[in-house]
Design a protein around this motif. Structure first.
Motif, PDB file in Angstrom:
ATOM      1  N   LYS A   1     -10.240  15.889   5.879  1.00  0.00           N
ATOM      2  CA  LYS A   1      -9.896  14.698   5.082  1.00  0.00           C
ATOM      3  C   LYS A   1      -8.489  14.820   4.511  1.00  0.00           C
ATOM      4  O   LYS A   1      -7.757  13.818   4.444  1.00  0.00           O
ATOM      5  CB  LYS A   1     -10.931  14.493   3.976  1.00  0.00           C
ATOM      6  CG  LYS A   1     -12.292  14.041   4.472  1.00  0.00           C
ATOM      7  CD  LYS A   1     -13.261  13.835   3.313  1.00  0.00           C
ATOM      8  CE  LYS A   1     -14.577  13.192   3.765  1.00  0.00           C
ATOM      9  NZ  LYS A   1     -15.368  14.066   4.648  1.00  0.00           N
ATOM     10  N   TRP A   2      -8.100  16.026   4.076  1.00  0.00           N
ATOM     11  CA  TRP A   2      -6.713  16.209   3.628  1.00  0.00           C
ATOM     12  C   TRP A   2      -5.741  15.846   4.741  1.00  0.00           C
ATOM     13  O   TRP A   2      -4.759  15.144   4.515  1.00  0.00           O
ATOM     14  CB  TRP A   2      -6.454  17.671   3.258  1.00  0.00           C
ATOM     15  CG  TRP A   2      -7.142  18.195   2.049  1.00  0.00           C
ATOM     16  CD1 TRP A   2      -7.925  17.517   1.165  1.00  0.00           C
ATOM     17  CD2 TRP A   2      -7.077  19.551   1.595  1.00  0.00           C
ATOM     18  NE1 TRP A   2      -8.369  18.378   0.183  1.00  0.00           N
ATOM     19  CE2 TRP A   2      -7.864  19.612   0.415  1.00  0.00           C
ATOM     20  CE3 TRP A   2      -6.467  20.699   2.062  1.00  0.00           C
ATOM     21  CZ2 TRP A   2      -8.034  20.810  -0.295  1.00  0.00           C
ATOM     22  CZ3 TRP A   2      -6.615  21.888   1.357  1.00  0.00           C
ATOM     23  CH2 TRP A   2      -7.395  21.934   0.191  1.00  0.00           C
TER      24      TRP A   2
ATOM     25  N   LEU B   1      -9.832   0.262   5.927  1.00  0.00           N
ATOM     26  CA  LEU B   1     -10.709   1.047   5.046  1.00  0.00           C
ATOM     27  C   LEU B   1     -10.587   2.548   5.299  1.00  0.00           C
ATOM     28  O   LEU B   1     -11.120   3.355   4.536  1.00  0.00           O
ATOM     29  CB  LEU B   1     -12.164   0.606   5.234  1.00  0.00           C
ATOM     30  CG  LEU B   1     -12.503  -0.803   4.767  1.00  0.00           C
ATOM     31  CD1 LEU B   1     -13.949  -1.153   5.100  1.00  0.00           C
ATOM     32  CD2 LEU B   1     -12.258  -0.941   3.263  1.00  0.00           C
ATOM     33  N   ALA B   2      -9.890   2.917   6.363  1.00  0.00           N
ATOM     34  CA  ALA B   2      -9.686   4.331   6.683  1.00  0.00           C
ATOM     35  C   ALA B   2      -8.240   4.774   6.464  1.00  0.00           C
ATOM     36  O   ALA B   2      -7.949   5.967   6.552  1.00  0.00           O
ATOM     37  CB  ALA B   2     -10.081   4.611   8.137  1.00  0.00           C
ATOM     38  N   ASN B   3      -7.370   3.826   6.180  1.00  0.00           N
ATOM     39  CA  ASN B   3      -5.941   4.126   6.056  1.00  0.00           C
ATOM     40  C   ASN B   3      -5.395   3.573   4.744  1.00  0.00           C
ATOM     41  O   ASN B   3      -5.214   2.353   4.614  1.00  0.00           O
ATOM     42  CB  ASN B   3      -5.173   3.516   7.238  1.00  0.00           C
ATOM     43  CG  ASN B   3      -5.522   4.188   8.547  1.00  0.00           C
ATOM     44  OD1 ASN B   3      -5.350   5.381   8.695  1.00  0.00           O
ATOM     45  ND2 ASN B   3      -6.033   3.420   9.504  1.00  0.00           N
TER      46      ASN B   3
ATOM     47  N   ARG C   1      -6.541   2.278  -6.295  1.00  0.00           N
ATOM     48  CA  ARG C   1      -6.987   1.196  -5.402  1.00  0.00           C
ATOM     49  C   ARG C   1      -6.251   1.366  -4.072  1.00  0.00           C
ATOM     50  O   ARG C   1      -5.516   0.484  -3.635  1.00  0.00           O
ATOM     51  CB  ARG C   1      -6.686  -0.164  -6.017  1.00  0.00           C
ATOM     52  CG  ARG C   1      -7.472  -0.485  -7.295  1.00  0.00           C
ATOM     53  CD  ARG C   1      -6.969  -1.774  -7.916  1.00  0.00           C
ATOM     54  NE  ARG C   1      -6.890  -2.869  -6.942  1.00  0.00           N
ATOM     55  CZ  ARG C   1      -6.073  -3.919  -7.054  1.00  0.00           C
ATOM     56  NH1 ARG C   1      -5.244  -4.008  -8.093  1.00  0.00           N
ATOM     57  NH2 ARG C   1      -6.063  -4.867  -6.142  1.00  0.00           N
ATOM     58  N   PRO C   2      -6.415   2.509  -3.427  1.00  0.00           N
ATOM     59  CA  PRO C   2      -5.533   2.860  -2.304  1.00  0.00           C
ATOM     60  C   PRO C   2      -5.675   1.979  -1.084  1.00  0.00           C
ATOM     61  O   PRO C   2      -4.709   1.826  -0.324  1.00  0.00           O
ATOM     62  CB  PRO C   2      -5.946   4.301  -1.992  1.00  0.00           C
ATOM     63  CG  PRO C   2      -7.365   4.407  -2.469  1.00  0.00           C
ATOM     64  CD  PRO C   2      -7.414   3.548  -3.693  1.00  0.00           C
ATOM     65  N   TYR C   3      -6.831   1.391  -0.856  1.00  0.00           N
ATOM     66  CA  TYR C   3      -7.071   0.635   0.376  1.00  0.00           C
ATOM     67  C   TYR C   3      -6.860  -0.865   0.206  1.00  0.00           C
ATOM     68  O   TYR C   3      -6.951  -1.615   1.173  1.00  0.00           O
ATOM     69  CB  TYR C   3      -8.491   0.905   0.892  1.00  0.00           C
ATOM     70  CG  TYR C   3      -8.730   2.358   1.203  1.00  0.00           C
ATOM     71  CD1 TYR C   3      -8.135   2.954   2.317  1.00  0.00           C
ATOM     72  CD2 TYR C   3      -9.527   3.153   0.388  1.00  0.00           C
ATOM     73  CE1 TYR C   3      -8.342   4.293   2.607  1.00  0.00           C
ATOM     74  CE2 TYR C   3      -9.738   4.493   0.669  1.00  0.00           C
ATOM     75  CZ  TYR C   3      -9.144   5.064   1.770  1.00  0.00           C
ATOM     76  OH  TYR C   3      -9.338   6.392   2.059  1.00  0.00           O
TER      77      TYR C   3
ATOM     78  N   MET D   1      -9.774   7.757  -2.660  1.00  0.00           N
ATOM     79  CA  MET D   1      -9.719   7.753  -1.202  1.00  0.00           C
ATOM     80  C   MET D   1     -10.983   8.322  -0.565  1.00  0.00           C
ATOM     81  O   MET D   1     -11.071   8.418   0.653  1.00  0.00           O
ATOM     82  CB  MET D   1      -8.482   8.523  -0.715  1.00  0.00           C
ATOM     83  CG  MET D   1      -7.192   7.761  -0.911  1.00  0.00           C
ATOM     84  SD  MET D   1      -5.745   8.585  -0.156  1.00  0.00           S
ATOM     85  CE  MET D   1      -5.334   9.758  -1.434  1.00  0.00           C
ATOM     86  N   GLY D   2     -11.939   8.728  -1.393  1.00  0.00           N
ATOM     87  CA  GLY D   2     -13.194   9.251  -0.868  1.00  0.00           C
ATOM     88  C   GLY D   2     -13.132  10.719  -0.489  1.00  0.00           C
ATOM     89  O   GLY D   2     -13.980  11.199   0.276  1.00  0.00           O
TER      90      GLY D   2
END
Length: 492
Positions: free
Chosen positions: A236-237, A427-429, A464-466, A142-143
């Motif tokens: 970020k958390w 890409l952010a969720n 591969r969360p996104y 998730m970066g």
């Protein structure tokens, strides 16, 4: 097999650690191996043999060039100070330089009773090892800065945590394992030279841009740099609904990585006071408290550094306090940046904070799933036809209906097509997180049935969360009432 070791921490004075050889285990078996990470670290995998790898990653054979040690540190645990903690079950083999030129620690966690074990057995059950493997790799995907999992090995032995459980060892990779509590260890002993040597080591390793600073300015700048990374990390958390569970100073990495995944979890229904840790009876480390606990932990780092910041204690306190008071503003800026990205807002507007807070309040009242709400908002940004699936997440649909209208008015100020906006939001969720019930199902299958298939599948999904993953939609859904897991546990 192992790349060449450097031994920077082992070359620090011996009071920084205790030499300790991993305790051999009876029957090591490799059950998980992170091949891409190994390749990035420079491991020679040309003749990879799982049985040989199990010997290395269990600690039964120490790699050539390694000098195993247990690091010394102290820490505030749930607000109470313990002057001597240290690695009670972890062994640092040394550091390697990865293919990008970065120095990385390699540590065996669960490798036996060290001089810091305080009566513990120095081992780890299989469940916490697999939990840390799953969650740390999901965080990385998730970066979010995090330690990494390189390998998991079962030991062929049992550890007792109320009942006998299969034992395991995790090979963990980190930018370093230095914590706020490491500074506290020396400060509590009045060892100013130890604090200074540690600070210089940290600057050289993690903050080389500060090398030219001199005198007290150098150490105040170190505090400022650590604070900036913590503010960004916790933001970020918050953006993915992550609850660490044990934000003690000994679990606060000085380099800004997420470290130690014991009683951690990701929220499903949004509740700012959510706690999952079985040992956090007072809710100290609840989701909404995390930013301010980070600031509290930074204040403990500041206390350790005060004598280096200025010989005049009052002046040192004044300088450190002024810096710490800027934390709230720093964290809010980082958090707003995260939340703007989640809502598709690239052009900052003064009203954005109010809009974000209104959404979160609606989610709380409507008992909506945190992850799915934001993911479905991306669909709603592309087409109003997707509103129905979003509204269905709310027990009180009226909570979101009015907010959606305000949000769309706000998006009218953004550039790009609706499709481009939706793709930016995706890409952010994340669509997939390590949901508690899925993690528990994977752990139970491995521990009770020696079946690692559910673990391997879940690992593929959460790393591969996104991505949309056709056929795996069930991994995105929240737990049914009978599946919910409300408590997570430390493996010590």
């Amino acid at each position: 097999m192992f790349p060449p070791f450097t031994l920077r921490y082992a070359r620090l004075p011996e009071r920084f650690y205790e030499r300790f050889e991993p305790v051999p285990v009876r029957e090591p078996r490799l059950v998980a191996f992170n091949r891409p990470l190994a390749e990035s670290l420079g491991f020679d995998l040309s003749a990879f043999d799982p049985e040989e790898a199990a010997v290395w990653f269990s600690g039964n054979v120490v790699p050539r060039g390694a000098e195993p040690l247990a690091q010394a540190y102290a820490g505030h645990q749930f607000g109470g100070f313990v002057p001597r903690l240290g690695d009670g079950r972890a062994v640092l083999l040394g550091e390697v330089t990865d293919r990008d030129g970065r120095l990385r620690d390699i540590q065996l966690k669960g490798a036996g009773r060290t001089p810091f074990s305080r009566g513990g057995d120095g081992r780890s059950p299989l469940g916490p090892v697999l939990r840390e493997y799953l969650v740390s790799e999901a965080m990385h995907a998730m970066g979010i800065p995090s330690t990494r999992a390189l390998a998991a090995v079962t030991t062929g032995e049992h550890v007792v945590r109320g009942v006998p459980e299969p034992g395991a060892i995790l090979t963990r990779v980190a930018a370093s394992h230095i914590r706020v509590g490491t500074f506290q260890y020396f400060a509590a002993r009045g060892d100013l030279e130890g604090v200074r040597e540690l600070a210089d080591h940290v600057i050289g390793r993690h903050y080389p841009e500060l090398e030219s600073r001199q005198g007290g300015e150098r150490f105040l700048a170190l505090l400022e740099a650590v604070q900036a990374r913590q503010a960004a990390l916790v933001a970020k958390w918050m953006g993915v609904g992550f609850i660490h569970g044990v934000m003690n100073t000994d679990n606060t990495s000085i380099c800004g990585e997420t470290i130690d995944f014991g009683p951690c979890a990701f929220m499903e229904q949004y509740d700012p006071q959510m706690v999952f840790s079985s040992i956090d009876e007072g809710g100290r480390y609840a989701y909404a408290n995390q930013p301010w606990i980070a600031q509290w932990n930074l204040a403990r780092l500041a206390e350790a550094l005060l004598p280096l910041i200025d010989d005049d204690t009052d002046r040192a306190v004044e300088l450190a306090t002024e810096l710490l008071q800027r934390y709230a503003e720093q964290h809010e800026a980082e958090w707003l940046a995260v939340m703007r990205a989640k809502l598709g807002m690239q052009q900052p507007k003064p009203e954005d904070k109010t809009l974000v807070e209104a959404l979160l309040a609606s989610m709380h009242r409507g008992r909506a799933d945190f992850t799915l709400t934001f993911r479905r908002l991306a669909d709603a940004a592309e087409s109003a036809e997707a509103d129905a699936s979003l509204v269905a997440l709310f027990e009180r649909p009226e909570e979101i209906a009015g907010w959606l209208e305000e949000w769309r008015q706000r998006l009218a100020h953004e550039t790009g097509s609706e499709s481009e906006l939706a793709n930016r939001m995706r890409l952010a969720n994340p669509a997939f997180i390590p949901r508690n019930h899925r993690v528990q199902q994977a752990l139970t299958a491995a521990m009770d049935e020696n079946d690692f298939g559910p673990f391997e599948t879940l690992l593929e999904v959460v790393t591969r969360p996104y991505d949309d993953q056709p056929g795996r939609e069930e991994y995105a859904r929240p737990a049914e009432p009978t599946e919910r897991v409300f408590r997570t546990f430390c493996g010590t």
